[in-house]
Scaffold this motif. Structure first.
Motif, PDB file in Angstrom:
ATOM      1  N   THR A   1      85.086-148.953 -30.196  1.00 10.67           N
ATOM      2  CA  THR A   1      84.213-149.508 -28.921  1.00 10.67           C
ATOM      3  C   THR A   1      82.672-148.675 -29.523  1.00 10.67           C
ATOM      4  O   THR A   1      82.385-149.299 -28.491  1.00 10.67           O
ATOM      5  CB  THR A   1      84.762-148.109 -28.016  1.00 10.67           C
ATOM      6  N   LEU A   2      82.603-148.229 -30.394  1.00 16.38           N
ATOM      7  CA  LEU A   2      81.111-148.545 -30.922  1.00 16.38           C
ATOM      8  C   LEU A   2      80.461-149.726 -31.244  1.00 16.38           C
ATOM      9  O   LEU A   2      79.302-149.584 -30.831  1.00 16.38           O
ATOM     10  CB  LEU A   2      80.952-146.971 -31.791  1.00 16.38           C
ATOM     11  N   CYS A   3      80.374-149.829 -32.213  1.00 20.50           N
ATOM     12  CA  CYS A   3      80.255-151.359 -32.984  1.00 20.50           C
ATOM     13  C   CYS A   3      80.992-152.219 -32.166  1.00 20.50           C
ATOM     14  O   CYS A   3      80.261-153.491 -32.528  1.00 20.50           O
ATOM     15  CB  CYS A   3      80.554-151.370 -34.433  1.00 20.50           C
ATOM     16  N   LEU A   4      81.957-152.203 -31.119  1.00 19.64           N
ATOM     17  CA  LEU A   4      82.563-153.850 -31.026  1.00 19.64           C
ATOM     18  C   LEU A   4      83.076-154.865 -31.962  1.00 19.64           C
ATOM     19  O   LEU A   4      82.954-155.872 -31.732  1.00 19.64           O
ATOM     20  CB  LEU A   4      81.249-153.970 -30.273  1.00 19.64           C
ATOM     21  N   GLU A   5      82.907-154.200 -33.109  1.00 17.51           N
ATOM     22  CA  GLU A   5      83.762-155.283 -34.447  1.00 17.51           C
ATOM     23  C   GLU A   5      85.358-154.841 -34.913  1.00 17.51           C
ATOM     24  O   GLU A   5      85.185-153.150 -34.035  1.00 17.51           O
ATOM     25  CB  GLU A   5      82.775-155.257 -35.081  1.00 17.51           C
ATOM     26  N   GLU A   6      85.742-155.177 -35.082  1.00 23.35           N
ATOM     27  CA  GLU A   6      87.439-154.435 -36.099  1.00 23.35           C
ATOM     28  C   GLU A   6      86.885-153.304 -36.876  1.00 23.35           C
ATOM     29  O   GLU A   6      85.754-153.308 -37.622  1.00 23.35           O
ATOM     30  CB  GLU A   6      87.611-156.014 -36.406  1.00 23.35           C
ATOM     31  N   ARG A   7      88.216-152.531 -36.777  1.00 23.30           N
ATOM     32  CA  ARG A   7      87.065-150.493 -37.455  1.00 23.30           C
ATOM     33  C   ARG A   7      87.583-151.172 -39.381  1.00 23.30           C
ATOM     34  O   ARG A   7      89.171-152.187 -39.477  1.00 23.30           O
ATOM     35  CB  ARG A   7      88.689-149.945 -36.653  1.00 23.30           C
ATOM     36  N   THR A   8      86.801-149.801 -39.561  1.00 20.83           N
ATOM     37  CA  THR A   8      87.120-150.224 -41.036  1.00 20.83           C
ATOM     38  C   THR A   8      86.695-148.927 -41.475  1.00 20.83           C
ATOM     39  O   THR A   8      86.095-148.172 -40.632  1.00 20.83           O
ATOM     40  CB  THR A   8      85.858-151.437 -41.442  1.00 20.83           C
ATOM     41  N   ALA A   9      87.341-148.499 -42.090  1.00 15.63           N
ATOM     42  CA  ALA A   9      87.944-146.917 -42.338  1.00 15.63           C
ATOM     43  C   ALA A   9      88.070-146.282 -41.290  1.00 15.63           C
ATOM     44  O   ALA A   9      87.630-145.104 -40.982  1.00 15.63           O
ATOM     45  CB  ALA A   9      86.484-146.374 -43.626  1.00 15.63           C
ATOM     46  N   SER A  10      89.161-146.550 -40.393  1.00  7.89           N
ATOM     47  CA  SER A  10      89.950-146.029 -39.355  1.00  7.89           C
ATOM     48  C   SER A  10      89.320-144.359 -40.033  1.00  7.89           C
ATOM     49  O   SER A  10      90.101-143.715 -40.504  1.00  7.89           O
ATOM     50  CB  SER A  10      90.796-146.613 -38.586  1.00  7.89           C
ATOM     51  N   CYS A  11      89.534-143.246 -38.421  1.00  8.92           N
ATOM     52  CA  CYS A  11      90.027-142.307 -38.839  1.00  8.92           C
ATOM     53  C   CYS A  11      89.930-142.024 -37.474  1.00  8.92           C
ATOM     54  O   CYS A  11      89.588-143.221 -35.910  1.00  8.92           O
ATOM     55  CB  CYS A  11      88.584-141.466 -38.860  1.00  8.92           C
ATOM     56  N   ALA A  12      90.746-140.597 -37.053  1.00  5.70           N
ATOM     57  CA  ALA A  12      90.901-140.251 -35.277  1.00  5.70           C
ATOM     58  C   ALA A  12      90.378-139.259 -35.000  1.00  5.70           C
ATOM     59  O   ALA A  12      89.963-138.290 -35.925  1.00  5.70           O
ATOM     60  CB  ALA A  12      92.360-139.953 -34.530  1.00  5.70           C
ATOM     61  N   THR A  13      89.469-138.914 -33.904  1.00  4.57           N
ATOM     62  CA  THR A  13      88.685-137.828 -33.489  1.00  4.57           C
ATOM     63  C   THR A  13      90.203-136.655 -32.822  1.00  4.57           C
ATOM     64  O   THR A  13      91.098-136.791 -32.455  1.00  4.57           O
ATOM     65  CB  THR A  13      88.081-137.628 -32.148  1.00  4.57           C
ATOM     66  N   GLU A  14      89.326-135.207 -32.558  1.00  5.98           N
ATOM     67  CA  GLU A  14      90.111-134.870 -31.852  1.00  5.98           C
ATOM     68  C   GLU A  14      91.259-134.616 -30.362  1.00  5.98           C
ATOM     69  O   GLU A  14      92.485-133.971 -30.804  1.00  5.98           O
ATOM     70  CB  GLU A  14      90.151-133.219 -31.870  1.00  5.98           C
ATOM     71  N   CYS A  15      90.829-135.270 -29.408  1.00  6.39           N
ATOM     72  CA  CYS A  15      91.004-136.376 -28.540  1.00  6.39           C
ATOM     73  C   CYS A  15      91.660-137.655 -28.642  1.00  6.39           C
ATOM     74  O   CYS A  15      93.008-137.897 -27.964  1.00  6.39           O
ATOM     75  CB  CYS A  15      90.226-136.212 -27.310  1.00  6.39           C
ATOM     76  N   GLY A  16      91.969-138.224 -30.105  1.00  8.87           N
ATOM     77  CA  GLY A  16      93.258-139.502 -30.131  1.00  8.87           C
ATOM     78  C   GLY A  16      92.358-140.179 -30.520  1.00  8.87           C
ATOM     79  O   GLY A  16      92.928-141.250 -30.281  1.00  8.87           O
ATOM     80  N   HIS A  17      91.270-140.561 -30.041  1.00  7.79           N
ATOM     81  CA  HIS A  17      90.689-141.913 -29.699  1.00  7.79           C
ATOM     82  C   HIS A  17      90.120-142.234 -31.975  1.00  7.79           C
ATOM     83  O   HIS A  17      90.315-141.927 -32.325  1.00  7.79           O
ATOM     84  CB  HIS A  17      89.602-141.726 -28.906  1.00  7.79           C
ATOM     85  N   MET A  18      90.620-143.793 -31.298  1.00 11.78           N
ATOM     86  CA  MET A  18      89.820-144.528 -33.446  1.00 11.78           C
ATOM     87  C   MET A  18      88.986-144.868 -33.201  1.00 11.78           C
ATOM     88  O   MET A  18      88.244-145.828 -32.021  1.00 11.78           O
ATOM     89  CB  MET A  18      91.157-145.221 -33.114  1.00 11.78           C
ATOM     90  N   PHE A  19      87.788-144.939 -33.879  1.00 11.08           N
ATOM     91  CA  PHE A  19      87.138-145.243 -33.943  1.00 11.08           C
ATOM     92  C   PHE A  19      86.556-146.285 -35.769  1.00 11.08           C
ATOM     93  O   PHE A  19      87.064-145.447 -36.923  1.00 11.08           O
ATOM     94  CB  PHE A  19      85.789-144.475 -33.921  1.00 11.08           C
ATOM     95  N   CYS A  20      86.135-146.894 -36.478  1.00  5.76           N
ATOM     96  CA  CYS A  20      84.906-146.867 -37.372  1.00  5.76           C
ATOM     97  C   CYS A  20      84.443-145.189 -38.320  1.00  5.76           C
ATOM     98  O   CYS A  20      83.812-144.573 -37.140  1.00  5.76           O
ATOM     99  CB  CYS A  20      83.939-147.798 -37.453  1.00  5.76           C
ATOM    100  N   TRP A  21      85.071-144.708 -39.596  1.00  7.10           N
ATOM    101  CA  TRP A  21      84.033-143.830 -39.408  1.00  7.10           C
ATOM    102  C   TRP A  21      82.590-143.629 -39.481  1.00  7.10           C
ATOM    103  O   TRP A  21      82.094-142.733 -39.484  1.00  7.10           O
ATOM    104  CB  TRP A  21      85.166-143.829 -41.030  1.00  7.10           C
ATOM    105  N   ASP A  22      81.925-144.650 -39.970  1.00  6.14           N
ATOM    106  CA  ASP A  22      80.664-144.743 -39.630  1.00  6.14           C
ATOM    107  C   ASP A  22      80.326-144.750 -38.915  1.00  6.14           C
ATOM    108  O   ASP A  22      79.066-143.670 -38.677  1.00  6.14           O
ATOM    109  CB  ASP A  22      79.920-145.754 -41.119  1.00  6.14           C
TER     110      ASP A  22
END
Length: 320
Positions: A269-290
Protein backbone atom coordinates in the motif's frame (compact mmCIF):
# COMPACT_ATOMS: atom_id res chain seq x y z
CA UNK A 1 -10.01 71.94 13.60
CA UNK A 2 -7.14 69.51 14.09
CA UNK A 3 -7.41 65.78 13.59
CA UNK A 4 -5.09 63.17 15.01
CA UNK A 5 -4.68 59.57 14.02
CA UNK A 6 -5.99 57.07 16.56
CA UNK A 7 -3.40 55.31 18.70
CA UNK A 8 -3.65 51.65 19.58
CA UNK A 9 -2.23 49.91 22.65
CA UNK A 10 0.36 47.19 22.37
CA UNK A 11 -1.05 43.68 22.35
CA UNK A 12 -1.00 41.77 25.62
CA UNK A 13 0.97 38.57 26.08
CA UNK A 14 -2.17 36.45 26.24
CA UNK A 15 -3.39 37.80 22.89
CA UNK A 16 -0.06 37.03 21.20
CA UNK A 17 0.12 33.52 22.66
CA UNK A 18 -3.45 32.68 21.64
CA UNK A 19 -2.82 34.06 18.16
CA UNK A 20 0.27 31.87 17.69
CA UNK A 21 -1.55 28.78 18.98
CA UNK A 22 -4.43 29.45 16.59
CA UNK A 23 -2.06 29.78 13.63
CA UNK A 24 -0.30 26.53 14.56
CA UNK A 25 -3.67 24.79 14.67
CA UNK A 26 -4.65 26.03 11.21
CA UNK A 27 -1.23 25.15 9.71
CA UNK A 28 -1.47 21.65 11.20
CA UNK A 29 -5.00 21.21 9.87
CA UNK A 30 -3.98 22.44 6.41
CA UNK A 31 -1.02 20.08 6.32
CA UNK A 32 -3.16 17.11 7.36
CA UNK A 33 -5.66 17.80 4.59
CA UNK A 34 -2.83 18.24 2.07
CA UNK A 35 -1.28 14.92 3.11
CA UNK A 36 -4.63 13.16 2.71
CA UNK A 37 -4.97 14.48 -0.83
CA UNK A 38 -1.38 13.60 -1.77
CA UNK A 39 -1.70 10.13 -0.23
CA UNK A 40 -4.89 9.45 -2.21
CA UNK A 41 -3.37 10.64 -5.51
CA UNK A 42 0.28 9.56 -5.34
CA UNK A 43 0.50 6.98 -2.54
CA UNK A 44 2.00 6.91 0.93
CA UNK A 45 5.53 6.16 -0.26
CA UNK A 46 5.66 9.34 -2.33
CA UNK A 47 4.25 11.25 0.64
CA UNK A 48 6.91 9.87 2.95
CA UNK A 49 9.69 10.79 0.53
CA UNK A 50 8.53 14.40 0.05
CA UNK A 51 7.23 14.99 3.58
CA UNK A 52 9.62 17.89 4.28
CA UNK A 53 8.76 19.65 1.01
CA UNK A 54 5.04 19.39 1.74
CA UNK A 55 5.56 20.85 5.21
CA UNK A 56 7.52 23.77 3.73
CA UNK A 57 4.93 24.34 1.00
CA UNK A 58 2.03 24.40 3.49
CA UNK A 59 3.72 26.93 5.76
CA UNK A 60 4.77 29.19 2.90
CA UNK A 61 1.27 29.02 1.41
CA UNK A 62 -0.48 29.83 4.70
CA UNK A 63 1.72 32.75 5.69
CA UNK A 64 2.15 33.89 2.10
CA UNK A 65 -1.60 34.28 1.65
CA UNK A 66 -1.90 36.21 4.93
CA UNK A 67 1.29 38.00 5.97
CA UNK A 68 2.53 38.17 2.37
CA UNK A 69 -0.65 39.97 1.28
CA UNK A 70 -0.40 42.45 4.17
CA UNK A 71 -3.39 41.02 6.00
CA UNK A 72 -3.92 39.36 9.35
CA UNK A 73 -3.39 35.66 9.86
CA UNK A 74 -6.37 33.71 11.16
CA UNK A 75 -4.84 33.73 14.63
CA UNK A 76 -4.26 37.49 14.56
CA UNK A 77 -7.80 38.06 13.33
CA UNK A 78 -9.14 35.84 16.11
CA UNK A 79 -7.39 37.89 18.81
CA UNK A 80 -7.78 41.30 17.09
CA UNK A 81 -4.07 42.13 16.87
CA UNK A 82 -1.96 43.59 14.05
CA UNK A 83 1.72 43.47 13.20
CA UNK A 84 3.65 46.73 13.45
CA UNK A 85 7.24 47.64 12.72
CA UNK A 86 8.87 49.04 15.85
CA UNK A 87 11.14 51.16 13.66
CA UNK A 88 8.55 52.88 11.45
CA UNK A 89 5.42 52.24 13.57
CA UNK A 90 3.69 51.20 10.35
CA UNK A 91 2.68 47.91 8.74
CA UNK A 92 5.83 45.91 7.77
CA UNK A 93 7.20 46.56 4.29
CA UNK A 94 7.21 43.97 1.51
CA UNK A 95 10.79 42.87 2.21
CA UNK A 96 10.11 42.50 5.91
CA UNK A 97 6.99 40.45 5.21
CA UNK A 98 8.95 38.16 2.87
CA UNK A 99 11.56 37.67 5.59
CA UNK A 100 8.80 36.87 8.10
CA UNK A 101 7.64 34.06 5.80
CA UNK A 102 10.98 32.59 4.67
CA UNK A 103 13.28 32.89 7.69
CA UNK A 104 11.28 30.61 10.02
CA UNK A 105 10.87 27.91 7.36
CA UNK A 106 13.68 27.76 4.77
CA UNK A 107 16.84 27.47 6.97
CA UNK A 108 15.49 24.49 8.90
CA UNK A 109 14.37 22.78 5.70
CA UNK A 110 17.77 23.24 4.02
CA UNK A 111 19.57 21.89 7.09
CA UNK A 112 17.44 18.72 7.21
CA UNK A 113 17.50 18.24 3.43
CA UNK A 114 21.14 18.66 2.54
CA UNK A 115 23.06 17.75 5.72
CA UNK A 116 22.92 13.95 5.06
CA UNK A 117 24.28 14.38 1.52
CA UNK A 118 27.44 16.24 2.61
CA UNK A 119 30.63 14.41 3.39
CA UNK A 120 31.06 13.37 7.01
CA UNK A 121 33.39 15.64 8.97
CA UNK A 122 33.25 18.58 6.55
CA UNK A 123 32.66 22.10 7.85
CA UNK A 124 29.40 22.44 5.90
CA UNK A 125 28.13 19.14 7.29
CA UNK A 126 28.89 20.14 10.89
CA UNK A 127 27.25 23.54 10.42
CA UNK A 128 24.05 22.11 8.93
CA UNK A 129 23.90 19.36 11.56
CA UNK A 130 24.17 21.81 14.44
CA UNK A 131 21.99 24.55 12.91
CA UNK A 132 18.60 23.09 14.06
CA UNK A 133 19.88 22.69 17.63
CA UNK A 134 21.27 26.23 17.71
CA UNK A 135 18.02 27.65 16.36
CA UNK A 136 16.03 25.66 18.91
CA UNK A 137 18.12 27.01 21.82
CA UNK A 138 17.88 30.58 20.54
CA UNK A 139 14.11 30.21 20.10
CA UNK A 140 13.73 28.98 23.70
CA UNK A 141 15.88 31.85 24.98
CA UNK A 142 13.78 34.36 23.04
CA UNK A 143 10.58 32.76 24.39
CA UNK A 144 11.88 33.09 27.94
CA UNK A 145 12.56 36.78 27.34
CA UNK A 146 9.07 37.16 25.88
CA UNK A 147 7.49 35.65 28.99
CA UNK A 148 9.47 38.13 31.09
CA UNK A 149 9.06 41.23 28.91
CA UNK A 150 6.08 40.47 26.64
CA UNK A 151 7.38 42.05 23.41
CA UNK A 152 8.67 39.71 20.68
CA UNK A 153 7.18 36.20 20.62
CA UNK A 154 9.52 34.67 18.00
CA UNK A 155 13.22 35.12 17.30
CA UNK A 156 12.54 36.28 13.72
CA UNK A 157 10.16 39.01 14.89
CA UNK A 158 12.78 40.17 17.39
CA UNK A 159 15.46 40.36 14.68
CA UNK A 160 13.13 42.23 12.31
CA UNK A 161 11.62 44.45 15.00
CA UNK A 162 8.02 43.32 14.53
CA UNK A 163 5.65 43.64 17.48
CA UNK A 164 1.88 43.64 17.83
CA UNK A 165 -0.73 46.29 18.48
CA UNK A 166 -4.29 45.56 19.56
CA UNK A 167 -7.52 47.02 18.25
CA UNK A 168 -9.12 46.37 21.64
CA UNK A 169 -8.72 49.17 24.21
CA UNK A 170 -7.10 48.42 27.53
CA UNK A 171 -9.40 47.78 30.44
CA UNK A 172 -8.13 49.81 33.43
CA UNK A 173 -10.17 47.66 35.83
CA UNK A 174 -8.50 44.37 34.90
CA UNK A 175 -4.94 43.20 35.32
CA UNK A 176 -3.46 41.15 32.46
CA UNK A 177 -2.03 37.72 33.38
CA UNK A 178 1.70 37.43 33.97
CA UNK A 179 3.88 34.72 32.42
CA UNK A 180 7.09 35.65 34.24
CA UNK A 181 7.23 32.32 36.05
CA UNK A 182 7.32 30.48 32.70
CA UNK A 183 10.21 32.67 31.62
CA UNK A 184 12.16 31.87 34.78
CA UNK A 185 11.52 28.13 34.35
CA UNK A 186 12.71 28.27 30.73
CA UNK A 187 15.92 30.02 31.83
CA UNK A 188 16.52 27.28 34.42
CA UNK A 189 15.95 24.67 31.72
CA UNK A 190 18.41 26.31 29.33
CA UNK A 191 21.00 26.57 32.10
CA UNK A 192 20.64 22.86 32.89
CA UNK A 193 20.85 22.03 29.19
CA UNK A 194 24.07 24.02 28.85
CA UNK A 195 25.66 22.33 31.87
CA UNK A 196 24.68 18.89 30.52
CA UNK A 197 26.18 19.75 27.14
CA UNK A 198 29.50 20.82 28.69
CA UNK A 199 29.65 17.59 30.71
CA UNK A 200 28.90 15.56 27.59
CA UNK A 201 31.76 17.26 25.72
CA UNK A 202 34.21 16.50 28.52
CA UNK A 203 33.09 12.86 28.67
CA UNK A 204 33.36 12.55 24.89
CA UNK A 205 36.88 13.97 24.86
CA UNK A 206 38.04 11.51 27.51
CA UNK A 207 36.40 8.60 25.66
CA UNK A 208 38.02 9.53 22.33
CA UNK A 209 41.40 9.87 23.97
CA UNK A 210 41.08 6.41 25.51
CA UNK A 211 40.04 4.87 22.21
CA UNK A 212 43.04 6.34 20.40
CA UNK A 213 45.35 4.69 22.89
CA UNK A 214 43.77 1.25 22.48
CA UNK A 215 42.70 0.98 18.85
CA UNK A 216 44.39 1.52 15.52
CA UNK A 217 42.72 4.09 13.25
CA UNK A 218 43.35 1.92 10.18
CA UNK A 219 41.65 -1.18 11.62
CA UNK A 220 38.34 -2.06 9.93
CA UNK A 221 35.32 -3.22 11.93
CA UNK A 222 33.13 -6.04 10.64
CA UNK A 223 29.54 -7.09 11.32
CA UNK A 224 28.70 -10.59 10.04
CA UNK A 225 31.82 -10.49 7.83
CA UNK A 226 30.66 -7.20 6.26
CA UNK A 227 32.84 -4.07 6.68
CA UNK A 228 31.17 -1.20 8.51
CA UNK A 229 32.43 1.29 5.90
CA UNK A 230 30.55 -0.53 3.13
CA UNK A 231 27.35 -0.74 5.17
CA UNK A 232 27.42 2.99 5.91
CA UNK A 233 27.92 3.85 2.25
CA UNK A 234 24.92 1.88 1.03
CA UNK A 235 22.23 3.55 -1.00
CA UNK A 236 19.24 4.97 0.88
CA UNK A 237 16.34 2.44 0.72
CA UNK A 238 14.01 4.94 -0.95
CA UNK A 239 16.59 5.62 -3.70
CA UNK A 240 17.00 1.96 -4.67
CA UNK A 241 15.49 1.08 -8.05
CA UNK A 242 12.38 -1.07 -7.81
CA UNK A 243 12.91 -4.72 -8.75
CA UNK A 244 10.27 -7.07 -10.19
CA UNK A 245 8.72 -9.55 -7.76
CA UNK A 246 10.09 -12.41 -9.89
CA UNK A 247 13.65 -11.25 -9.11
CA UNK A 248 13.09 -10.91 -5.37
CA UNK A 249 15.73 -13.04 -3.65
CA UNK A 250 14.17 -12.56 -0.21
CA UNK A 251 11.17 -14.81 -0.80
CA UNK A 252 11.04 -18.58 -1.17
CA UNK A 253 7.93 -18.44 -3.34
CA UNK A 254 7.96 -18.97 -7.08
CA UNK A 255 6.09 -15.77 -7.82
CA UNK A 256 5.75 -16.56 -11.52
CA UNK A 257 3.60 -19.61 -10.65
CA UNK A 258 1.11 -17.66 -8.54
CA UNK A 259 -2.21 -16.88 -10.33
CA UNK A 260 -2.75 -13.25 -11.29
CA UNK A 261 -5.77 -12.84 -9.03
CA UNK A 262 -3.68 -13.91 -6.03
CA UNK A 263 -0.72 -11.77 -7.00
CA UNK A 264 -3.01 -8.75 -6.94
CA UNK A 265 -3.45 -9.27 -3.19
CA UNK A 266 0.33 -9.06 -2.67
CA UNK A 267 0.49 -5.35 -3.44
CA UNK A 268 2.20 -2.94 -1.03
CA UNK A 269 0.00 0.00 0.00
CA UNK A 270 3.02 2.32 0.13
CA UNK A 271 4.48 1.83 -3.35
CA UNK A 272 1.27 0.38 -4.87
CA UNK A 273 3.37 -2.38 -6.49
CA UNK A 274 3.80 -6.09 -5.78
CA UNK A 275 5.66 -6.64 -2.51
CA UNK A 276 9.35 -7.47 -2.48
CA UNK A 277 11.30 -8.44 0.64
CA UNK A 278 7.98 -8.72 2.45
CA UNK A 279 7.85 -7.91 6.14
CA UNK A 280 5.09 -7.57 8.74
CA UNK A 281 4.58 -4.92 11.41
CA UNK A 282 3.54 -5.62 15.00
CA UNK A 283 -0.04 -4.78 14.06
CA UNK A 284 -0.04 -7.45 11.32
CA UNK A 285 0.12 -5.34 8.13
CA UNK A 286 2.56 -6.29 5.38
CA UNK A 287 4.73 -4.01 3.22
CA UNK A 288 7.91 -4.05 1.19
CA UNK A 289 10.91 -3.85 3.50
CA UNK A 290 12.34 -0.73 1.85
CA UNK A 291 8.92 0.98 1.84
CA UNK A 292 8.09 0.50 5.50
CA UNK A 293 11.69 1.19 6.54
CA UNK A 294 11.67 4.54 4.74
CA UNK A 295 8.26 5.36 6.19
CA UNK A 296 9.30 4.39 9.73
CA UNK A 297 12.35 6.66 9.63
CA UNK A 298 9.99 9.62 9.22
CA UNK A 299 6.93 8.52 11.23
CA UNK A 300 6.83 5.94 14.01
CA UNK A 301 3.33 4.72 13.18
CA UNK A 302 1.75 2.19 10.84
CA UNK A 303 0.55 3.95 7.65
CA UNK A 304 -2.68 1.91 7.71
CA UNK A 305 -3.91 1.70 11.31
CA UNK A 306 -1.70 4.41 12.94
CA UNK A 307 -0.49 2.09 15.69
CA UNK A 308 3.04 2.60 16.98
CA UNK A 309 5.78 1.30 14.68
CA UNK A 310 9.22 0.10 15.76
CA UNK A 311 11.77 -0.62 13.03
CA UNK A 312 13.55 -2.99 15.39
CA UNK A 313 10.40 -5.17 15.61
CA UNK A 314 9.69 -5.57 11.90
CA UNK A 315 9.27 -9.26 11.04
CA UNK A 316 10.65 -10.52 7.67
CA UNK A 317 8.24 -12.88 5.91
CA UNK A 318 9.73 -15.17 3.27
CA UNK A 319 6.74 -17.30 2.28
CA UNK A 320 3.92 -14.80 1.63
Amino acid sequence: MSTTLPSFPYAQQAQIIRSNQRDLFHVSSLREQTENVVRAWLGSRWLSRWDKEIDLLVKVAYYGLTVGRATQTLGEEYTAIWQQSSRTELWPSGRIRAALILLPTVPGYLAEKFAPSLSQGSVSHRVLRTLPTVLEVLAELNLAIFYLRGTYYTLVKRLLGIRYISSMPDNPNSRPPSYSLLGVLLLFRLTYRFISYVRMLRTSDRTNAARKEVTDDTQETFVDDRPISIMLSQTHPEEKPAIPAEEDELTILDVAQIPEELRASRSCTLCLEERTASCATECGHMFCWDCIYGWGREKAECPLCRQSLSLAKLLPVYNL
